[in-house]
Design a protein around this motif. Structure first.
Motif, mmCIF file in Angstrom:
data_model
loop_
_atom_site.group_PDB
_atom_site.id
_atom_site.type_symbol
_atom_site.label_atom_id
_atom_site.label_comp_id
_atom_site.label_asym_id
_atom_site.label_seq_id
_atom_site.Cartn_x
_atom_site.Cartn_y
_atom_site.Cartn_z
ATOM 1 N N VAL A 77 0.812 -1.207 0.000
ATOM 2 C CA VAL A 77 0.000 0.000 0.000
ATOM 3 C C VAL A 77 0.853 1.268 0.000
ATOM 4 C CG1 VAL A 77 -1.631 1.304 1.380
ATOM 5 C CG2 VAL A 77 -1.874 -1.134 1.203
ATOM 6 N N ILE A 78 1.909 1.198 0.794
ATOM 7 C CA ILE A 78 2.718 2.403 0.991
ATOM 8 C C ILE A 78 3.864 2.448 -0.016
ATOM 9 C CG2 ILE A 78 4.130 3.680 2.620
ATOM 10 C CD1 ILE A 78 2.570 2.564 4.865
ATOM 11 N N ARG A 79 4.000 3.617 -0.564
ATOM 12 C CA ARG A 79 5.051 3.799 -1.556
ATOM 13 C C ARG A 79 6.310 4.332 -0.892
ATOM 14 N NH1 ARG A 79 5.690 8.469 -4.815
ATOM 15 N NH2 ARG A 79 3.641 9.175 -4.156
ATOM 16 N N LYS A 80 6.138 5.338 -0.048
ATOM 17 C CA LYS A 80 7.295 5.818 0.701
ATOM 18 C C LYS A 80 6.822 6.526 1.966
ATOM 19 C CE LYS A 80 7.885 10.366 -1.412
ATOM 20 N NZ LYS A 80 8.536 11.150 -2.422
ATOM 21 N N VAL A 81 7.770 6.627 2.880
ATOM 22 C CA VAL A 81 7.475 7.292 4.149
ATOM 23 C C VAL A 81 8.563 8.323 4.388
ATOM 24 C CG1 VAL A 81 7.297 7.002 6.637
ATOM 25 C CG2 VAL A 81 6.341 5.272 5.131
ATOM 26 N N ILE A 82 8.129 9.491 4.793
ATOM 27 C CA ILE A 82 9.120 10.519 5.134
ATOM 28 C C ILE A 82 9.043 10.790 6.627
ATOM 29 C CG2 ILE A 82 9.886 12.866 4.759
ATOM 30 C CD1 ILE A 82 8.828 12.813 2.031
ATOM 31 N N PHE A 83 10.182 10.665 7.278
ATOM 32 C CA PHE A 83 10.269 10.973 8.699
ATOM 33 C C PHE A 83 10.879 12.359 8.845
ATOM 34 C CE2 PHE A 83 9.197 6.817 10.329
ATOM 35 C CZ PHE A 83 9.583 5.944 9.333
ATOM 36 N N HIS A 84 10.134 13.232 9.506
ATOM 37 C CA HIS A 84 10.652 14.589 9.712
ATOM 38 C C HIS A 84 11.262 14.683 11.096
ATOM 39 C CE1 HIS A 84 8.491 16.054 6.132
ATOM 40 N NE2 HIS A 84 7.559 15.194 6.501
ATOM 41 N N LEU A 85 12.591 14.704 11.116
ATOM 42 C CA LEU A 85 13.263 14.722 12.407
ATOM 43 C C LEU A 85 13.424 16.151 12.911
ATOM 44 C CD1 LEU A 85 16.060 12.087 11.752
ATOM 45 C CD2 LEU A 85 13.744 11.761 12.640
ATOM 46 N N HIS A 86 13.894 16.240 14.122
ATOM 47 C CA HIS A 86 14.169 17.545 14.724
ATOM 48 C C HIS A 86 15.209 18.268 13.882
ATOM 49 C CE1 HIS A 86 15.632 20.417 17.762
ATOM 50 N NE2 HIS A 86 14.384 20.351 18.199
ATOM 51 N N PRO A 87 15.016 19.570 13.673
ATOM 52 C CA PRO A 87 15.953 20.297 12.810
ATOM 53 C C PRO A 87 17.415 20.226 13.233
ATOM 54 C CG PRO A 87 14.274 21.770 13.739
ATOM 55 C CD PRO A 87 13.873 20.401 14.091
ATOM 56 N N SER A 88 17.660 19.823 14.470
ATOM 57 C CA SER A 88 19.063 19.731 14.866
ATOM 58 C C SER A 88 19.772 18.550 14.223
ATOM 59 C CB SER A 88 19.171 19.636 16.393
ATOM 60 O OG SER A 88 18.471 18.503 16.860
ATOM 61 N N PHE A 89 18.990 17.689 13.605
ATOM 62 C CA PHE A 89 19.618 16.589 12.870
ATOM 63 C C PHE A 89 20.029 17.077 11.498
ATOM 64 C CE2 PHE A 89 19.239 12.654 15.191
ATOM 65 C CZ PHE A 89 18.328 12.968 16.189
ATOM 66 N N LYS A 90 21.107 16.449 11.004
ATOM 67 C CA LYS A 90 21.521 16.789 9.649
ATOM 68 C C LYS A 90 20.511 16.161 8.700
ATOM 69 C CE LYS A 90 25.869 16.509 7.314
ATOM 70 N NZ LYS A 90 27.095 15.752 7.323
ATOM 71 N N ASN A 91 20.144 16.914 7.654
ATOM 72 C CA ASN A 91 19.127 16.416 6.719
ATOM 73 C C ASN A 91 17.935 15.840 7.467
ATOM 74 O OD1 ASN A 91 20.921 16.953 4.639
ATOM 75 N ND2 ASN A 91 21.824 14.907 4.787
ATOM 76 N N PRO A 92 17.216 16.681 8.137
ATOM 77 C CA PRO A 92 16.153 16.152 9.007
ATOM 78 C C PRO A 92 15.014 15.485 8.249
ATOM 79 C CG PRO A 92 16.079 18.557 8.939
ATOM 80 C CD PRO A 92 17.295 18.154 8.201
ATOM 81 N N THR A 93 14.965 15.678 6.965
ATOM 82 C CA THR A 93 13.888 15.031 6.203
ATOM 83 C C THR A 93 14.404 13.716 5.636
ATOM 84 O OG1 THR A 93 13.262 17.245 5.538
ATOM 85 C CG2 THR A 93 12.155 15.435 4.441
ATOM 86 N N ARG A 94 14.029 12.635 6.283
ATOM 87 C CA ARG A 94 14.537 11.329 5.888
ATOM 88 C C ARG A 94 13.457 10.587 5.113
ATOM 89 N NH1 ARG A 94 18.927 10.396 9.507
ATOM 90 N NH2 ARG A 94 19.713 12.516 9.888
ATOM 91 N N VAL A 95 13.828 10.202 3.919
ATOM 92 C CA VAL A 95 12.875 9.516 3.052
ATOM 93 C C VAL A 95 13.207 8.039 3.008
ATOM 94 C CG1 VAL A 95 11.915 9.397 0.749
ATOM 95 C CG2 VAL A 95 12.706 11.581 1.646
ATOM 96 N N VAL A 96 12.190 7.221 3.251
ATOM 97 C CA VAL A 96 12.396 5.770 3.149
ATOM 98 C C VAL A 96 11.485 5.267 2.052
ATOM 99 C CG1 VAL A 96 12.329 3.590 4.370
ATOM 100 C CG2 VAL A 96 12.864 5.690 5.605
ATOM 101 N N GLU A 97 12.091 4.733 1.000
ATOM 102 C CA GLU A 97 11.282 4.427 -0.178
ATOM 103 C C GLU A 97 10.948 2.972 -0.337
ATOM 104 O OE1 GLU A 97 13.625 6.714 -2.994
ATOM 105 O OE2 GLU A 97 11.794 7.878 -3.318
ATOM 106 N N SER A 98 11.339 2.147 0.583
ATOM 107 C CA SER A 98 10.903 0.760 0.477
ATOM 108 C C SER A 98 10.741 0.180 1.852
ATOM 109 C CB SER A 98 11.903 -0.042 -0.352
ATOM 110 O OG SER A 98 13.133 -0.066 0.306
ATOM 111 N N PRO A 99 9.896 -0.818 1.956
ATOM 112 C CA PRO A 99 9.688 -1.407 3.268
ATOM 113 C C PRO A 99 10.892 -2.231 3.664
ATOM 114 C CG PRO A 99 8.485 -2.637 1.593
ATOM 115 C CD PRO A 99 9.121 -1.488 0.896
#
Lengths: 259, 433
Positions: A77-99
């Motif tokens: 069902v899911i194509r990808k999931v984006i985890f939005h981390l705290h801005p203090s993390f480097k590249n806080p927008t983490r994209v996971v494109e496969s289960p």
């Protein structure tokens, strides 16, 4: 909305376009009313104290994830999931494109993680937002944390697709991760022709259930039985009380004015 | 009092009596009377010292006329432009330096009159005939209008034939309008005349007055009901608007709330029915808006439905429902929100609402019937717990049965023991006797 979907598909592969432009197109974009597809998921995090290896800013190893409630593969069902981390993390927008849709990191702080879930085009074009509060420390302090016992925070939920597309139903209705409410009488789901389904991405994704996931033995089990039992029992009580009150109301009404 | 020290600092004389000589610095306060006795005490309160800055400038208090003016009052005849007869009236006039005031009577400017049109017989024949009104009547009406400055209530009282105020108004205004139209040189002249821009409508006037009198004569109870229903209607239209905006036009057009104007008060169904019809519309529109989302979380769906269920009730009731759920050991938000669990949860909430409603009704009825009835069981059940453990009404003092399905809901939370920290004041209970 439906037009833009067709455009997306045709933009990605000319091969797919043939199947869609054919007479079957209208069928596949049709919604099946009165049917509900639900996908039970668990959204959670597991955090391990690093023990001796802990430094000031790297005290815990943690993972945040969206998994199937019974550890089935959500890639259906899911194509990808984006985890939005705290801005203090480097590249806080983490994209996971496969289960399995998991993200692991190392840090010291607890914060709210916003999670955006994207679905395969044939399921839904809209994204879904969730959020999860990352917990590193146990609720009740019970001594110094052991690096072997993680702090697990999980919450159960269900992704609901009301009136799903026929093509999505056809593709997914037998998948263990997906629950389909009762199909209407005599409803026949034709088998999906090859190639006409989700985007290409669906086929590119590696299969990923979480049954053998390294963290899987920490996963919690969610059963509706207890809660359901409690709810029905409580309902019975309340219904009995309502009946009692109604009886008393009748009595009071029947009484002539006193005093 | 430390008055002497202050006086030393200020260099003022120590005896309060000497202050009366300083006219300038003495503030004209009412409490400071000439008689020494009182002023001494009052002065003593302030430390025996007058304030350094006079709070009121003495000269502002009584503006006396400059001494060179000579003012006298004389009984003089008065001329007013408002009067058109020869009646000679007199009044007192303030004469300054032997010069009486000039100018018109100061109130003459308020004598406004209405420009009532006069029509000729020809004009009447041509434009103004009416089946219901005879010429004599119309003439009489216009005469009265002139005489009484369009005070229609007075005109109605004096009119020989009994006509209602609205009828008189209607006749006057329509005659005037026809006259204006007939006399106008060009249509543009007319356009700005107020009578043309807003013509008098007799039926609307009647309706307006009727509605007004109904509103005024409403009892407080009705007022409250009206306000509630208007709020519901507003909420529902807003929800519907939202659903429609998100939706394509297949929002189920369910309940009609009926006209909500005060004049249709009597036609509204009884209170018990109205809220339930309103919430049905809420559910329907909530479901529709959920479907329009194409994807949503089960918990979100439940929240929306709970909101729809609570939309017809106030905040306090919502809190009571939540308190009841807690007392019964049910999670406010289900831990395992499957479809069945969510449906059951919603139904439970609705049932609790019904329960609370019935409790309130029963309370109301019982207190109406008798306010002095004593006895444990007749006393109003004030907590849902009393009702929940209905099977054991007199054992409040005893141990409560511990339920088998007691589950740890969270760290240290015991769901079954009655929380002594009940916020609601307890009324007479069995255990109190």
């Amino acid at each position: 909305m439906e037009d833009s979907h067709v455009e997306i598909l045709s933009a990605s592969t000319p091969k797919l376009r043939i199947g869609i432009d054919g007479g079957d197109d209208k069928n596949w974009r049709r919604r099946v009313n009165g049917v509900e597809v639900s996908v039970p998921i668990v959204c959670g995090s597991i955090a391990f104290f690093r023990g001796k290896k802990a430094k000031e800013y790297r005290t815990h190893n943690w993972s945040v994830y969206v998994r199937g409630a019974t550890n089935e593969d959500l890639g259906v069902v899911i194509r990808k999931v984006i985890f939005h981390l705290h801005p203090s993390f480097k590249n806080p927008t983490r994209v996971v494109e496969s289960p399995p849709f998991t993200l692991s990191e190392c840090g010291w702080g607890e914060f709210k993680i916003d999670i955006t879930v994207f679905f395969h085009a044939d399921a839904c074009e809209r994204k879904l937002e969730l959020s999860h509060l990352l917990k590193l420390n146990p609720e009740i302090y019970s001594g110094p944390q052991s690096p072997n016992v993680p702090v697990v925070t999980e919450s159960y939920n269900e992704i609901v697709f009301p009136d799903p597309f026929e093509c999505f139903l056809a593709r997914a209705h037998n998948h263990p991760a997906v629950h389909v409410s009762k199909l209407p009488e005599g409803f026949n789901l034709p088998p999906p022709p090859p190639g006409v389904a989700a985007d290409e991405s669906y086929y590119k994704m590696k299969k990923g259930d979480t049954k053998d996931h390294p963290l899987s033995h920490w996963f919690l089990k969610f059963s509706e039985a207890d809660e359901l039992f409690k709810l029905t029992a409580t309902r019975h009580k309340v219904q009995a009380d309502i009946a009692e009150l109604k009886r008393r109301l009748v009595v009071v009404d029947a009484q002539p004015e006193q005093f | 009092m430390g008055g002497t020290d202050a006086k030393d600092i200020l260099g003022l004389p120590k005896t309060p009596l000497s202050l009366t000589q300083e006219k300038k610095s003495r503030p004209q306060k009412e409490s400071h009377r000439k008689p020494d006795g009182i002023s001494r005490e009052v002065y003593a309160l302030t430390g025996g010292v007058a304030p350094l800055m006079p709070s009121i400038d003495v000269t502002h208090l009584k503006r006396r006329p400059p001494p060179d003016e000579k003012v006298a009052w004389q009984w003089l005849p008065v001329k007013s432009s408002a009067r058109n007869d020869d009646l000679q009236l007199f009044h007192w006039v303030r004469v300054v330096n032997d010069v009486p005031p000039s100018g018109d009577y100061s109130f003459a400017k308020y004598n406004k009159s209405v420009d009532v049109l006069k029509y000729t017989d020809d004009e009447y024949e041509n434009h103004l005939t009416d089946p219901v009104w005879s010429k004599e009547e119309t003439d009489q009406l216009f005469e009265y209008c002139e005489r009484f400055d369009l005070r229609f209530t007075v005109i109605a009282d004096r009119f020989p034939l009994s006509r209602t105020v609205e009828e008189l108004k209607d006749r006057y205004y329509s005659v005037t309008r026809s006259l204006l139209r007939a006399r106008a040189q060009s249509p543009s002249d007319l356009a700005n005349h107020p009578l043309m821009k807003e013509p008098y409508d007799m039926t609307r006037d009647r309706e307006r007055k009727r509605a007004l009198s109904m509103v005024l004569s409403q009892s407080r109870h009705q007022e409250k009901k009206d306000a509630e229903i208007l709020a519901e209607a507003k909420r529902i239209t807003e929800m519907r608007l939202a659903a429609r905006r998100a939706a394509e036009p297949d929002v189920p057009a369910n309940e009609n709330i009926g006209s909500v104007s005060p004049s249709s008060n009597s036609q509204l169904p009884a209170t018990a029915v109205a809220p339930s019809t309103l919430t049905m519309a809420d559910y329907a529109s909530t479901l529709a808006s959920l479907r329009m989302l194409h994807v949503y979380l089960r918990t979100y769906g439940l929240e929306q439905m709970v909101q729809a269920a609570s939309s017809a009730v106030g905040l306090r009731t919502i809190k009571r429902v939540e308190q009841t759920l807690q007392d019964l050991g049910v999670n406010l938000k289900p831990k395992v929100p499957t479809k069945t669990v969510c449906d059951e949860h919603l139904e439970l909430r609705k049932e609790i609402l019904t329960l609370l409603n019935l409790q309130k009704q029963l309370q109301y009825k019982e207190s109406e019937g008798s306010s002095h009835r004593e006895g444990a069981y007749a006393s109003m059940p004030d907590t849902p717990k009393d009702r929940v453990f209905a099977s054991e009404p007199f054992s409040f003092g005893a141990e409560r049965p511990i339920k088998k399905e007691q589950k740890r809901k969270g760290p240290g939370r015991q769901s079954d023991t009655p929380s002594p920290a009940h916020k609601r004041p307890r009324k007479l209970k069995a255990s109190d006797l």
